[in-house]
Enzyme design. Structure first.
Site, PDB file in Angstrom:
ATOM      1  N   HIS A 131      -3.269 -54.088 -20.560  1.00 35.85           N
ATOM      2  CA  HIS A 131      -3.938 -52.909 -21.110  1.00 35.85           C
ATOM      3  C   HIS A 131      -5.369 -53.269 -21.496  1.00 35.85           C
ATOM      4  O   HIS A 131      -5.650 -54.396 -21.918  1.00 35.85           O
ATOM      5  CB  HIS A 131      -3.174 -52.388 -22.331  1.00 35.85           C
ATOM      6  CG  HIS A 131      -3.612 -51.037 -22.775  1.00 35.85           C
ATOM      7  ND1 HIS A 131      -4.749 -50.836 -23.530  1.00 35.85           N
ATOM      8  CD2 HIS A 131      -3.079 -49.806 -22.555  1.00 35.85           C
ATOM      9  CE1 HIS A 131      -4.891 -49.541 -23.761  1.00 35.85           C
ATOM     10  NE2 HIS A 131      -3.896 -48.891 -23.177  1.00 35.85           N
ATOM     11  N   GLU A 144      -6.181 -46.628 -15.969  1.00 38.88           N
ATOM     12  CA  GLU A 144      -6.719 -46.078 -17.204  1.00 38.88           C
ATOM     13  C   GLU A 144      -8.218 -46.361 -17.281  1.00 38.88           C
ATOM     14  O   GLU A 144      -8.626 -47.476 -17.635  1.00 38.88           O
ATOM     15  CB  GLU A 144      -6.024 -46.696 -18.419  1.00 38.88           C
ATOM     16  CG  GLU A 144      -4.562 -46.327 -18.555  1.00 38.88           C
ATOM     17  CD  GLU A 144      -4.035 -46.663 -19.943  1.00 38.88           C
ATOM     18  OE1 GLU A 144      -3.572 -45.750 -20.618  1.00 38.88           O
ATOM     19  OE2 GLU A 144      -4.112 -47.836 -20.346  1.00 38.88           O
TER      20      GLU A 144
END
Length: 256
Positions: free
Chosen positions: A99, A169
């Site tokens: 992430h 993302e």
């Protein structure tokens, strides 16, 4: 959506949630029961402190529970870390690796993310490998170059459609309320699909590619309907059952 690919709607709670938050997981576990669960997977990744209790709450529900990170090693002197084996021991099914907040806050490299994904695969966890460009990289026209580099560096050779999910993302869209246009999303996901097919052949055709970055009930239907978008990785909107279930319900129209 990608034909013949089962969508995944995943929630990342980040550093949020105490025992009181388990009521939200209970509501989600009840809310995903029904016909839609036969077509679409739902997953929540709470903080590690809630992992075991959350899996127990979902014992009779199709709601899946995963973790937000794992160490690349099985055991050892790594204070504060959690191994993939520990996640599996708590009956987790997935783990997020790479992430952008881990890449930024902990200086995690593609090489390290790749090792973490491999560690997940070793204990039969599904690795959700996150990639995405920063605002500066986007402004410089480097989005596709960044995605190509991160895909090549972060995915282990043993990645398959069964053990790996990609989450795109855009870093500049996470928690900002900003979202790329549907055309931007379409182009990025088409590029990633092509890269996956080049490297993994037929397996690359059915690897799930999620979109993440300010996904909310108001834009879920539009974003999830884009070609090669096979679900969502949701941040803040996954903390409340009503919001998460509203996003999940977008697939009632998309899979009709």
């Amino acid at each position: 959506m990608t034909p013949n690919v089962r969508p995944l709607v995943a929630g990342n709670w980040k550093m949020n949630g105490t025992r009181a938050s388990l009521d939200q997981i209970k509501a989600m576990a009840e809310g995903v029961k029904g016909a839609l669960s036969e077509k679409v997977d739902a997953l929540i990744c709470p903080p590690s402190t809630l992992l075991y209790v959350a899996t127990a709450l979902c014992d009779d529900s199709p709601l899946l529970i995963g973790a937000q990170d794992c160490h690349q090693n099985d055991t050892g002197a790594h204070t504060g870390d959690i191994s993939a084996e520990m996640i599996a021991d708590c009956f987790g099914t997935h783990v997020i690796v790479g992430h952008s907040e881990r890449r930024t806050d902990h200086a995690e490299t593609d090489h390290l993310v790749r090792a973490k994904a491999s560690a997940a695969h070793q204990v039969d966890l599904i690795a959700i490998v996150c990639i995405g460009e920063t605002a500066d990289e986007r402004k410089a026209g480097q989005t596709l170059d960044i995605l190509k580099r991160q895909l090549a560096g972060s995915l282990p050779d043993e990645a398959t459609a069964e053990n790996t999910v990609i989450a795109y993302e855009p870093v500049w869209a996470i928690g900002t309320g900003l979202t790329p246009t549907t055309q931007d999303v379409r182009e990025a996901h088409a590029f990633m699909r092509d890269e996956l097919v080049k490297r993994f052949g037929d397996a690359g055709k059915t690897m799930r590619i999620l979109y993440g970055g300010s996904v909310k009930p108001a834009n879920a239907l539009e974003l999830m309907g884009v070609e090669n978008v096979d679900g969502a990785l949701i941040g803040g909107a996954s903390l409340k059952a009503a919001d998460f279930l509203s996003i999940y319900a977008a697939y009632e129209q998309l899979t009709a």
